[in-house]
Design a protein around this motif. Structure first.
Motif, PDB file in Angstrom:
ATOM      1  N   GLU A  96       0.841  -1.201   0.000  1.00 43.24           N
ATOM      2  CA  GLU A  96       0.000   0.000   0.000  1.00 43.24           C
ATOM      3  C   GLU A  96       0.877   1.253   0.000  1.00 43.24           C
ATOM      4  O   GLU A  96       0.613   2.207  -0.746  1.00 43.24           O
ATOM      5  CB  GLU A  96      -0.901  -0.012   1.228  1.00 43.24           C
ATOM      6  CG  GLU A  96      -1.868   1.150   1.287  1.00 43.24           C
ATOM      7  CD  GLU A  96      -2.788   1.085   2.486  1.00 43.24           C
ATOM      8  OE1 GLU A  96      -3.554   2.053   2.695  1.00 43.24           O
ATOM      9  OE2 GLU A  96      -2.747   0.085   3.224  1.00 43.24           O
ATOM     10  N   ALA A  97       1.940   1.244   0.819  1.00 38.93           N
ATOM     11  CA  ALA A  97       2.870   2.383   0.839  1.00 38.93           C
ATOM     12  C   ALA A  97       3.601   2.513  -0.489  1.00 38.93           C
ATOM     13  O   ALA A  97       3.920   3.625  -0.932  1.00 38.93           O
ATOM     14  CB  ALA A  97       3.866   2.229   1.985  1.00 38.93           C
ATOM     15  N   THR A  98       3.891   1.397  -1.144  1.00 35.80           N
ATOM     16  CA  THR A  98       4.552   1.429  -2.448  1.00 35.80           C
ATOM     17  C   THR A  98       3.685   2.141  -3.477  1.00 35.80           C
ATOM     18  O   THR A  98       4.184   2.946  -4.275  1.00 35.80           O
ATOM     19  CB  THR A  98       4.864   0.003  -2.926  1.00 35.80           C
ATOM     20  OG1 THR A  98       5.811  -0.593  -2.039  1.00 35.80           O
ATOM     21  CG2 THR A  98       5.452   0.007  -4.333  1.00 35.80           C
ATOM     22  N   GLU A  99       2.384   1.866  -3.462  1.00 33.73           N
ATOM     23  CA  GLU A  99       1.493   2.534  -4.408  1.00 33.73           C
ATOM     24  C   GLU A  99       1.401   4.028  -4.114  1.00 33.73           C
ATOM     25  O   GLU A  99       1.322   4.843  -5.031  1.00 33.73           O
ATOM     26  CB  GLU A  99       0.110   1.874  -4.399  1.00 33.73           C
ATOM     27  CG  GLU A  99       0.104   0.471  -4.992  1.00 33.73           C
ATOM     28  CD  GLU A  99       0.682   0.439  -6.392  1.00 33.73           C
ATOM     29  OE1 GLU A  99       0.252   1.245  -7.250  1.00 33.73           O
ATOM     30  OE2 GLU A  99       1.574  -0.387  -6.645  1.00 33.73           O
ATOM     31  N   ARG A 100       1.424   4.404  -2.836  1.00 34.05           N
ATOM     32  CA  ARG A 100       1.458   5.835  -2.506  1.00 34.05           C
ATOM     33  C   ARG A 100       2.781   6.448  -2.989  1.00 34.05           C
ATOM     34  O   ARG A 100       2.810   7.580  -3.485  1.00 34.05           O
ATOM     35  CB  ARG A 100       1.283   6.046  -1.003  1.00 34.05           C
ATOM     36  CG  ARG A 100      -0.125   5.746  -0.509  1.00 34.05           C
ATOM     37  CD  ARG A 100      -0.362   6.347   0.866  1.00 34.05           C
ATOM     38  NE  ARG A 100       0.511   5.780   1.876  1.00 34.05           N
ATOM     39  CZ  ARG A 100       0.210   4.738   2.638  1.00 34.05           C
ATOM     40  NH1 ARG A 100      -0.956   4.138   2.493  1.00 34.05           N
ATOM     41  NH2 ARG A 100       1.066   4.299   3.545  1.00 34.05           N
TER      42      ARG A 100
END
Length: 354
Positions: free
Chosen positions: A62-66
């Motif tokens: 999820e942090a990677t997509e952000r």
């Protein structure tokens, strides 16, 4: 008698405040990544370890997509800044040419003894001061007025461009701060997951990798004992855009997952689907949560090869459907691009790029 007053502290400059804020964000992100695990119960069962690692990998994705979203905006701001700087340089060159022409005219009039008041002001050390007194233009000749007006326009245009460039630079620095924060979150969670996995035996780790990674990287690799392999579908033979996207995904099987990567040697999940459809001549946005809205939504029973399939409630993972209930995806750090059943993760939706 010596003074005991506290020394007066200097206020932080803007740059210092931004740097301190970025470091604080990164520190808080890393601390959050380790929360509940850095002092975890050493008696966690293998099942509990695997569940915690799954949670950490999900949050890291999820942090990677952000991160990907912030990176795309940072790149856009950088391109815009470069364009503004190039345009400013071109207009500055034209402005200098116009001022040079004005100087030549002034020199000519001076030699003939006809240097008028308008040109005297134009050749002053501060041309803007002259230009602000635009009423004097009416007393200059037509040619002089045109030359001076051109200089004035040039000064205004260059000033506006420099203001826009300053705004874009501030935007770029803000985006870079976002990137640093998301990167700290990702790296912290991955480091914690690695520490937890180190508690497992080699056999337990192998079982976890087999379960969480989906199918083996290469379709021809024999399945592990007790592991059921879905039948692999061959790449479509037609020349449609969807077929070209699927063929690209097949060619990426076995390449490593690297967060933030878009190929050609490594990919993250949305980087793989973006690259696959780019090979087919279709431009997709960078993140999972924007890719799901980039095409026509399709239901699960209407899936066709080339469709994008999304997972988890936050739409944080994506794969490329290839038929027969399978997809090709980049699962997570430490894994490679591979085949997997679409029912191996919580379903979120699907879309068909146009």
């Amino acid at each position: 008698m010596a003074s005991h007053r506290k020394p007066r502290q200097r206020p932080l400059s803007g740059g210092t405040v931004r740097t301190a804020a970025t470091l604080a964000l990164a520190g808080a992100a890393t601390a959050t990544a380790f929360e509940g695990t850095s002092h975890a119960d050493p008696q966690l069962t293998p099942a509990q370890v695997k569940a915690e690692v799954d949670r950490l990998y999900g949050e890291a994705e999820e942090a990677t997509e952000r991160y990907n979203g912030a990176k795309a905006k940072s790149d856009e701001a950088e391109r815009a800044l470069t364009g503004l700087r190039e345009e400013t340089a071109r207009k500055t060159d034209r402005l200098n040419t116009a001022r040079s022409a004005l100087g030549s005219l002034a020199a000519s009039q001076y030699r003939s003894g006809g240097l008028g008041p308008a040109l005297q002001l134009a050749m002053a050390s501060d041309p803007q001061d002259y230009l602000d007194r635009a009423g004097l233009l009416t007393r200059a000749g037509d040619r002089t007025a045109a030359e001076v007006a051109a200089v004035r326009r040039g000064l205004d245009e260059v000033g506006q461009l420099r203001d826009k460039a300053a705004g874009r630079l501030a935007d770029l620095r803000a985006r870079q701060g976002e990137l640093a924060g998301h990167k700290a979150v990702i790296e912290g969670k991955l480091a914690t997951a690695k520490q937890l996995l180190a508690r497992l035996t080699a056999e337990e780790r192998a079982a976890y990798e087999a379960r969480s990674g989906g199918d083996d990287p290469a379709p021809t690799t024999p399945a592990a004992p007790g592991q059921r392999r879905p039948a692999a579908s061959p790449p479509p033979a037609d020349s449609s855009r969807a077929a070209r996207a699927v063929a690209f995904a097949y060619g990426a099987i076995g390449k490593p997952y690297v967060w933030g990567a878009t190929g050609p040697g490594s990919f993250d999940c949305s980087g793989l689907t973006q690259a696959a459809w780019r090979a087919a001549g279709v431009s997709l946005p960078r993140t999972t949560y924007t890719q799901i809205n980039a095409g026509r939504r399709v239901s699960r029973d209407q899936l066709a090869p080339g469709d994008l399939v999304f997972f988890y409630s936050g739409v944080t993972h994506v794969g490329l459907y290839i038929g027969n209930g399978q997809m090709i995806h980049a699962p997570r750090p430490g894994s490679t691009v591979r085949l997997a059943p679409v029912d191996s993760m919580p379903w979120a939706g699907a879309s068909r790029p146009a």
